[in-house]
Motif scaffolding. Structure first.
Motif, PDB file in Angstrom:
ATOM      1  N   GLY A  54      -8.117 -11.079  -5.073  1.00 40.26           N
ATOM      2  CA  GLY A  54      -9.457 -10.771  -5.525  1.00 40.26           C
ATOM      3  C   GLY A  54     -10.430 -10.679  -4.369  1.00 40.26           C
ATOM      4  O   GLY A  54     -10.063 -10.771  -3.207  1.00 40.26           O
ATOM      5  N   HIS A  55     -11.682 -10.545  -4.728  1.00 39.32           N
ATOM      6  CA  HIS A  55     -12.742 -10.266  -3.768  1.00 39.32           C
ATOM      7  C   HIS A  55     -13.800 -11.359  -3.807  1.00 39.32           C
ATOM      8  O   HIS A  55     -13.892 -12.120  -4.762  1.00 39.32           O
ATOM      9  CB  HIS A  55     -13.366  -8.904  -4.116  1.00 39.32           C
ATOM     10  CG  HIS A  55     -14.266  -8.387  -3.065  1.00 39.32           C
ATOM     11  ND1 HIS A  55     -15.591  -8.126  -3.286  1.00 39.32           N
ATOM     12  CD2 HIS A  55     -14.034  -8.085  -1.766  1.00 39.32           C
ATOM     13  CE1 HIS A  55     -16.135  -7.667  -2.173  1.00 39.32           C
ATOM     14  NE2 HIS A  55     -15.225  -7.645  -1.235  1.00 39.32           N
ATOM     15  N   ASP A  56     -14.614 -11.396  -2.772  1.00 37.85           N
ATOM     16  CA  ASP A  56     -15.801 -12.247  -2.661  1.00 37.85           C
ATOM     17  C   ASP A  56     -15.491 -13.733  -2.580  1.00 37.85           C
ATOM     18  O   ASP A  56     -16.198 -14.556  -3.142  1.00 37.85           O
ATOM     19  CB  ASP A  56     -16.788 -11.972  -3.801  1.00 37.85           C
ATOM     20  CG  ASP A  56     -17.386 -10.579  -3.681  1.00 37.85           C
ATOM     21  OD1 ASP A  56     -17.647 -10.145  -2.541  1.00 37.85           O
ATOM     22  OD2 ASP A  56     -17.589  -9.928  -4.705  1.00 37.85           O
ATOM     23  N   PHE A  57     -14.444 -14.076  -1.858  1.00 35.34           N
ATOM     24  CA  PHE A  57     -14.120 -15.478  -1.611  1.00 35.34           C
ATOM     25  C   PHE A  57     -15.001 -15.956  -0.463  1.00 35.34           C
ATOM     26  O   PHE A  57     -14.651 -15.854   0.708  1.00 35.34           O
ATOM     27  CB  PHE A  57     -12.631 -15.617  -1.259  1.00 35.34           C
ATOM     28  CG  PHE A  57     -12.162 -17.035  -1.171  1.00 35.34           C
ATOM     29  CD1 PHE A  57     -11.827 -17.727  -2.316  1.00 35.34           C
ATOM     30  CD2 PHE A  57     -12.052 -17.672   0.055  1.00 35.34           C
ATOM     31  CE1 PHE A  57     -11.383 -19.038  -2.252  1.00 35.34           C
ATOM     32  CE2 PHE A  57     -11.609 -18.985   0.132  1.00 35.34           C
ATOM     33  CZ  PHE A  57     -11.278 -19.658  -1.016  1.00 35.34           C
ATOM     34  N   ASN A  58     -16.191 -16.428  -0.813  1.00 31.88           N
ATOM     35  CA  ASN A  58     -17.135 -16.928   0.185  1.00 31.88           C
ATOM     36  C   ASN A  58     -18.097 -17.903  -0.479  1.00 31.88           C
ATOM     37  O   ASN A  58     -18.149 -18.016  -1.699  1.00 31.88           O
ATOM     38  CB  ASN A  58     -17.866 -15.778   0.883  1.00 31.88           C
ATOM     39  CG  ASN A  58     -18.727 -14.974  -0.056  1.00 31.88           C
ATOM     40  OD1 ASN A  58     -19.732 -15.459  -0.554  1.00 31.88           O
ATOM     41  ND2 ASN A  58     -18.353 -13.731  -0.308  1.00 31.88           N
ATOM     42  N   LEU A  59     -18.847 -18.606   0.316  1.00 31.44           N
ATOM     43  CA  LEU A  59     -19.701 -19.676  -0.205  1.00 31.44           C
ATOM     44  C   LEU A  59     -20.814 -19.200  -1.124  1.00 31.44           C
ATOM     45  O   LEU A  59     -21.386 -19.994  -1.863  1.00 31.44           O
ATOM     46  CB  LEU A  59     -20.277 -20.483   0.951  1.00 31.44           C
ATOM     47  CG  LEU A  59     -19.240 -21.277   1.735  1.00 31.44           C
ATOM     48  CD1 LEU A  59     -19.898 -22.018   2.894  1.00 31.44           C
ATOM     49  CD2 LEU A  59     -18.499 -22.252   0.842  1.00 31.44           C
ATOM     50  N   THR A  60     -21.100 -17.916  -1.121  1.00 31.28           N
ATOM     51  CA  THR A  60     -22.077 -17.387  -2.070  1.00 31.28           C
ATOM     52  C   THR A  60     -21.594 -17.609  -3.502  1.00 31.28           C
ATOM     53  O   THR A  60     -22.388 -17.783  -4.415  1.00 31.28           O
ATOM     54  CB  THR A  60     -22.300 -15.879  -1.833  1.00 31.28           C
ATOM     55  OG1 THR A  60     -22.746 -15.700  -0.489  1.00 31.28           O
ATOM     56  CG2 THR A  60     -23.316 -15.297  -2.786  1.00 31.28           C
ATOM     57  N   TYR A  61     -20.278 -17.609  -3.688  1.00 34.13           N
ATOM     58  CA  TYR A  61     -19.659 -17.764  -5.009  1.00 34.13           C
ATOM     59  C   TYR A  61     -18.797 -19.027  -5.016  1.00 34.13           C
ATOM     60  O   TYR A  61     -17.569 -18.959  -5.061  1.00 34.13           O
ATOM     61  CB  TYR A  61     -18.833 -16.526  -5.351  1.00 34.13           C
ATOM     62  CG  TYR A  61     -19.641 -15.263  -5.324  1.00 34.13           C
ATOM     63  CD1 TYR A  61     -20.556 -14.994  -6.327  1.00 34.13           C
ATOM     64  CD2 TYR A  61     -19.513 -14.351  -4.283  1.00 34.13           C
ATOM     65  CE1 TYR A  61     -21.323 -13.843  -6.303  1.00 34.13           C
ATOM     66  CE2 TYR A  61     -20.268 -13.189  -4.259  1.00 34.13           C
ATOM     67  CZ  TYR A  61     -21.172 -12.941  -5.264  1.00 34.13           C
ATOM     68  OH  TYR A  61     -21.925 -11.803  -5.236  1.00 34.13           O
ATOM     69  N   SER A  62     -19.432 -20.180  -4.974  1.00 33.94           N
ATOM     70  CA  SER A  62     -18.694 -21.436  -4.882  1.00 33.94           C
ATOM     71  C   SER A  62     -17.807 -21.682  -6.103  1.00 33.94           C
ATOM     72  O   SER A  62     -16.711 -22.234  -5.973  1.00 33.94           O
ATOM     73  CB  SER A  62     -19.649 -22.610  -4.665  1.00 33.94           C
ATOM     74  OG  SER A  62     -20.573 -22.710  -5.728  1.00 33.94           O
ATOM     75  N   GLY A  63     -18.250 -21.263  -7.296  1.00 35.92           N
ATOM     76  CA  GLY A  63     -17.425 -21.421  -8.494  1.00 35.92           C
ATOM     77  C   GLY A  63     -16.162 -20.594  -8.413  1.00 35.92           C
ATOM     78  O   GLY A  63     -15.076 -21.038  -8.802  1.00 35.92           O
TER      79      GLY A  63
END
Length: 92
Positions: A54-63
């Protein structure tokens, strides 16, 4: 083999894909609850040796990060890798 792009919500799309996927890439709702549901629903469709990512594995998306990290600890997944905000796991 073929590639099919599905542009629906993941809950609507889960019925549109087969049960023996070589690869599944998730980039939908980024809430932890939904990502955990997506991993469970689509991960069960990935065949042994196949990849779920998947995508967007970063601290912006902690959940999202927590859901991915939690899922990677399940015995059906071999490790977790990532690069440039993408993540992937191999089905055991």
């Amino acid at each position: 083999k073929s590639v099919v792009w599905v542009t629906k919500t993941s809950d609507a799309a889960v019925c549109d894909v087969g049960d023996e996927l070589d690869f599944c890439y998730l980039d939908g709702d980024h809430t932890g609850v939904q990502v955990a549901r997506d991993i469970k629903q689509f991960g069960s469709k990935v065949k042994v040796g196949g990849v779920l990512g998947g995508h967007d594995f970063n601290l912006t998306y902690s959940g999202l990060c927590k859901a991915v990290l939690d899922a990677s600890q399940q015995p059906c997944w071999a490790g977790l890798s990532g690069k440039f905000f993408d993540w992937w796991m191999i089905r055991q």
